[in-house]
Design a protein around this motif. Structure first.
Motif, mmCIF file in Angstrom:
data_model
loop_
_atom_site.group_PDB
_atom_site.id
_atom_site.type_symbol
_atom_site.label_atom_id
_atom_site.label_comp_id
_atom_site.label_asym_id
_atom_site.label_seq_id
_atom_site.Cartn_x
_atom_site.Cartn_y
_atom_site.Cartn_z
ATOM 1 N N ARG A 192 0.783 -1.083 -0.065
ATOM 2 C CA ARG A 192 0.182 -0.265 0.358
ATOM 3 C C ARG A 192 0.880 1.035 0.172
ATOM 4 N N SER A 193 0.584 2.002 -0.420
ATOM 5 C CA SER A 193 1.442 3.442 -0.959
ATOM 6 C C SER A 193 0.636 3.955 -0.037
ATOM 7 N N ASN A 194 0.670 5.281 1.166
ATOM 8 C CA ASN A 194 0.655 5.809 2.013
ATOM 9 C C ASN A 194 0.918 7.479 1.432
ATOM 10 N N ALA A 195 1.252 7.385 0.235
ATOM 11 C CA ALA A 195 1.811 8.344 0.497
ATOM 12 C C ALA A 195 0.631 9.381 0.138
ATOM 13 N N PRO A 196 0.626 10.789 0.328
ATOM 14 C CA PRO A 196 -0.260 12.024 -0.316
ATOM 15 C C PRO A 196 -0.317 11.868 -1.366
ATOM 16 N N ASP A 197 -1.963 13.101 -1.425
ATOM 17 C CA ASP A 197 -2.017 12.682 -2.614
ATOM 18 C C ASP A 197 -1.753 13.471 -3.678
ATOM 19 N N ASN A 198 -1.191 14.710 -2.863
ATOM 20 C CA ASN A 198 -0.793 15.375 -4.053
ATOM 21 C C ASN A 198 1.393 14.974 -4.071
ATOM 22 N N ALA A 199 1.134 13.756 -4.278
ATOM 23 C CA ALA A 199 2.873 12.574 -4.399
ATOM 24 C C ALA A 199 3.752 13.020 -4.946
ATOM 25 N N ALA A 200 2.647 13.796 -6.658
ATOM 26 C CA ALA A 200 3.051 13.986 -7.939
ATOM 27 C C ALA A 200 4.533 15.747 -7.924
ATOM 28 N N LYS A 201 3.622 16.464 -6.796
ATOM 29 C CA LYS A 201 4.011 17.454 -6.155
ATOM 30 C C LYS A 201 5.628 17.072 -5.623
ATOM 31 N N LEU A 202 5.749 16.905 -5.049
ATOM 32 C CA LEU A 202 7.197 16.296 -4.432
ATOM 33 C C LEU A 202 8.343 16.657 -5.034
ATOM 34 N N PRO A 203 9.783 16.879 -4.277
ATOM 35 C CA PRO A 203 10.305 17.422 -5.507
ATOM 36 C C PRO A 203 11.085 15.825 -5.592
ATOM 37 N N THR A 204 12.001 15.822 -7.017
ATOM 38 C CA THR A 204 11.925 14.906 -8.188
ATOM 39 C C THR A 204 13.023 14.245 -7.281
ATOM 40 N N SER A 205 13.635 14.484 -6.036
ATOM 41 C CA SER A 205 14.680 13.217 -5.760
ATOM 42 C C SER A 205 14.077 12.051 -4.871
ATOM 43 N N VAL A 206 12.435 12.878 -4.536
ATOM 44 C CA VAL A 206 11.353 11.475 -3.945
ATOM 45 C C VAL A 206 11.049 10.957 -4.987
ATOM 46 N N THR A 207 10.416 11.427 -5.998
ATOM 47 C CA THR A 207 9.849 11.240 -7.102
ATOM 48 C C THR A 207 10.328 10.662 -8.566
ATOM 49 N N GLY A 208 11.468 10.620 -8.310
ATOM 50 C CA GLY A 208 12.341 10.559 -9.398
ATOM 51 C C GLY A 208 11.591 10.862 -10.892
ATOM 52 N N ASP A 209 12.189 11.668 -11.752
ATOM 53 C CA ASP A 209 11.546 12.397 -12.888
ATOM 54 C C ASP A 209 10.658 12.244 -14.112
ATOM 55 N N GLY A 210 10.441 10.378 -13.433
ATOM 56 C CA GLY A 210 9.281 10.215 -14.248
ATOM 57 C C GLY A 210 9.090 9.543 -15.547
ATOM 58 N N ARG A 211 10.438 9.343 -16.034
ATOM 59 C CA ARG A 211 10.691 8.674 -17.039
ATOM 60 C C ARG A 211 10.666 6.834 -16.872
ATOM 61 N N TYR A 212 10.579 6.326 -15.505
ATOM 62 C CA TYR A 212 10.329 5.041 -15.629
ATOM 63 C C TYR A 212 8.789 4.319 -14.974
ATOM 64 N N THR A 213 8.422 6.125 -14.096
ATOM 65 C CA THR A 213 7.070 5.635 -13.341
ATOM 66 C C THR A 213 6.135 7.114 -13.547
ATOM 67 N N PRO A 214 5.241 7.556 -13.931
ATOM 68 C CA PRO A 214 4.271 8.228 -13.567
ATOM 69 C C PRO A 214 4.977 9.032 -12.083
ATOM 70 N N ARG A 215 5.445 10.294 -12.007
ATOM 71 C CA ARG A 215 4.882 11.010 -10.632
ATOM 72 C C ARG A 215 4.714 10.858 -9.501
ATOM 73 N N GLY A 216 4.930 10.319 -8.520
ATOM 74 C CA GLY A 216 3.730 10.581 -7.845
ATOM 75 C C GLY A 216 4.331 9.109 -6.774
ATOM 76 N N THR A 217 4.159 8.213 -8.069
ATOM 77 C CA THR A 217 3.608 6.593 -7.744
ATOM 78 C C THR A 217 4.640 5.801 -7.318
ATOM 79 N N MET A 218 5.198 4.497 -7.150
ATOM 80 C CA MET A 218 6.029 3.650 -6.244
ATOM 81 C C MET A 218 6.054 1.969 -7.737
ATOM 82 N N ARG A 219 7.392 2.216 -8.983
ATOM 83 C CA ARG A 219 6.824 1.085 -9.412
ATOM 84 C C ARG A 219 7.761 -0.028 -8.487
ATOM 85 N N LEU A 220 7.657 -0.992 -9.006
ATOM 86 C CA LEU A 220 8.417 -2.524 -7.711
ATOM 87 C C LEU A 220 7.811 -3.192 -8.680
#
Length: 596
Positions: free
Chosen positions: A483-511
């Motif tokens: 389960r992801s407990n990330a906030p609803d606005n996780a896509a707006k977190l810094p790229t050092s947290v979310t990544g740059d979106g190349r491998y998965t949409p920002r704010g999501t986890m790719r496992l």
């Protein structure tokens, strides 16, 4: 005539007066008397065993604290309790009772516990108590930067004698099925069983430490170790990406931390540092043997140690004698013993704040260059606190024990003899291969998008042995909830947290979830949220490996279920091992067997 006849009746032999009813009544009286005596002895014995269990716990605490006077006094009382219990359960009455149907197992269990407890107090404990002032946690802990190796050597023989006696006692008591005993006996028998089991484990660990610490801490020459700090916010099989490292040096028990760095100081190699095995080549990416950040995509820490050592030699021109790994959660456990440490500029880490500070705030508030510095400074500050003997040594060691039990503290030695010893402990982090009658099940996670989003990951895995099939083959099912407990606005977190979106949409986890079946067994079904998944035929150490790739959005929960079979003859409880996460994670969990 009547008088003569009466006289003859009066003169009848005594034995003719014995009737069947009188015999039965007499036997009943004797039986009642024996039961009263037996019941009294049983009550006294169980009371003595209860008292002995409490005294044993007190004695262990006194030895750990180095309270030799208190330990000697407690041992005297403990010996009185165990001698009384043994005396009460000794003799023909108890021996006959132990052979009776139904009640016999209960009587035999109390006899065995009383005898073993008395043997422990006369054989195992005296040598330990005699050196209680020396056999304590401070002996094994650094004081002013140094572990007294001579003191460790002095206590080794006493620990060896105690370990042998306690191990024998533990094996004997393990044959008693407490659940099958009468309810009044379960408590006292189970208490003694648990106390001796715990004492045997603790003594075995201390005895092993007394043999390994002197050579590993440089008794015969300088030793160097690569310290890896795994970052659980970017998950890997054994915890997280090894984004920070340090070289720790030991000589004659004196510890120091030298060079520190991050993955930028160990850039990816163009060719493998060591060859991949055939199994590794089909199961893992080639970065396993090229990039320090991926040395633990394998869940087998001894292999991680070998690869990391080769990378250190090529990338740092440094020969190391072993690898030690911790994560921020393990570091927080240490802070529970040392107390808070300062990182400078008013920043203080303590047990409650360390994980959040290192795995979240560092990436939310700081620039990339500063992020690496936080790990370096925190590692040195905690290392210095432990090295100086700051705080409560008992809590520090307790933190280390908890970290090892959760597979957050792992050690690998390049010395074969030492590694063979480590392999028998919870510090090894080894992926089990053929373990005889014990099946092993593994569920390991990997970040597939170069993010730090797994700080928000809530993971749980359960396993159940469903059926025992022909040949003592167990059918085992697992359920892993992510389960992801990330906030609803996780896509707006810094790229050092979310990544740059190349491998998965920002704010999501790719496992990438790797699932490993028991040795000689295999998967029969794998599902993601109820949908069948491809079952792969990869293999590692003789165990079937399959995988599931998924994306987890904020607030979403996904469940992976598996069905598998063990190898032939694996009738013992299975062991479930998982990736340690940011939250408290039980590890190497026994799963009751359907074949026993």
């Amino acid at each position: 005539m009547r008088s003569a006849s009466y006289a003859r009746r009066r003169r009848r032999p005594w034995y003719r007066k014995i009737s069947r009813d009188r015999v039965l009544l007499g036997l009943l009286g004797v039986l009642v008397l024996l039961l009263v005596v037996f019941g009294f002895q049983a009550w006294r014995a169980t009371q003595s065993l209860r008292l002995a269990a409490n005294q044993a716990e007190l004695l262990q605490n006194q030895v750990v604290a180095g309270d030799d006077a208190g330990a000697r006094s407690t041992l005297l009382g403990l010996r009185e309790s165990t001698e009384r219990a043994r005396a009460m359960t000794d003799g023909m009455l108890w021996d006959v009772g132990a052979s009776m149907p139904l009640l016999g197992r209960n009587i035999a269990a109390v006899q065995t516990v009383a005898r073993v407890a008395d043997q422990v107090t006369t054989e195992a404990l005296p040598p330990v108590v005699k050196l209680a002032k020396q056999i304590n946690l401070k002996t094994f802990s650094p004081q002013r930067g140094t572990v007294d190796l001579a003191a460790v050597r002095r206590i080794a023989p006493s620990l060896a004698a105690a370990e042998e006696a306690l191990s024998t006692a533990d094996h004997t008591l393990a044959t008693i099925d407490v659940g099958s005993l009468l309810v009044p006996l379960r408590g006292p028998v189970g208490d003694v069983q648990a106390k001796i089991d715990g004492a045997a484990d603790a003594t075995a660990a201390s005895e092993l430490a007394s043999r390994l610490l002197p050579p590993m801490l440089g008794e015969r020459g300088t030793r160097r170790y690569l310290l890896l700090i795994q970052n659980n916010a970017e998950v890997r099989s054994t915890g997280g990406i090894p984004g920070s490292f340090a070289i720790v040096t030991a000589r004659n028990g004196r510890l120091s931390m030298g060079r520190q760095g991050g993955y930028a100081d160990l850039p990816q190699l163009s060719s493998p540092a060591v060859p991949m095995t055939d199994d590794e080549a089909t199961t893992f990416p080639t970065t396993l043997v090229k990039d320090i950040r991926d040395v633990n995509v394998t869940p087998d820490f001894p292999r991680t140690g070998q690869i990391a050592t080769a990378l250190a030699k090529k990338g740092l021109d440094t020969e190391v004698d072993g690898v030690i790994s911790v994560d921020p959660v393990a570091m927080s456990y240490l802070l529970g013993g040392t107390g808070p440490v300062s990182l400078g500029q008013g920043v203080v880490l303590d047990q409650a704040t360390a994980v959040d500070a290192m795995l979240s705030k560092t990436y939310l508030l700081l620039e990339p260059a500063q992020q690496d510095e936080v790990f370096k400074i925190a590692a040195r500050a905690i290392f210095d606190a432990v090295k100086a003997g700051k705080g409560d040594a008992r809590l520090v060691v307790s933190g280390l024990v908890q970290a090892a039990a959760e597979n957050r503290l792992m050690v690998w030695s390049a010395k074969d003899a030492e590694q063979r010893e480590i392999a028998t402990t919870g510090l090894s982090g080894a992926l089990a291969g053929d373990d005889g009658r014990t099946p092993h099940v593994g569920v390991y996670l990997g970040d597939a998008a170069s993010t730090k989003m797994e700080y928000y990951l809530d993971q749980t895995t359960t396993a159940t042995s469903q059926r025992c099939l022909t040949g003592d083959v167990q059918e085992i099912v697992t359920s892993t909830t992510l389960r992801s407990n990330a906030p609803d606005n996780a896509a707006k977190l810094p790229t050092s947290v979310t990544g740059d979106g190349r491998y998965t949409p920002r704010g999501t986890m790719r496992l990438l979830v790797r699932l490993i079946a028991p040795y000689g067994g295999g998967f029969t079904e794998v599902k993601l949220d109820g949908k069948p998944q491809t079952v792969y035929a990869d293999s590692l150490k003789g165990r079937n490996v399959t995988k599931v790739l998924l994306t987890v959005e904020p607030g979403r929960t996904h469940t992976i279920t598996t069905s598998m079979i063990s190898g032939q003859g694996q009738d013992r409880p299975a062991i479930l091992s998982t990736t340690p996460g940011v939250q408290l994670t039980r590890n190497d969990v026994p799963v009751p067997s359907a074949c026993s």
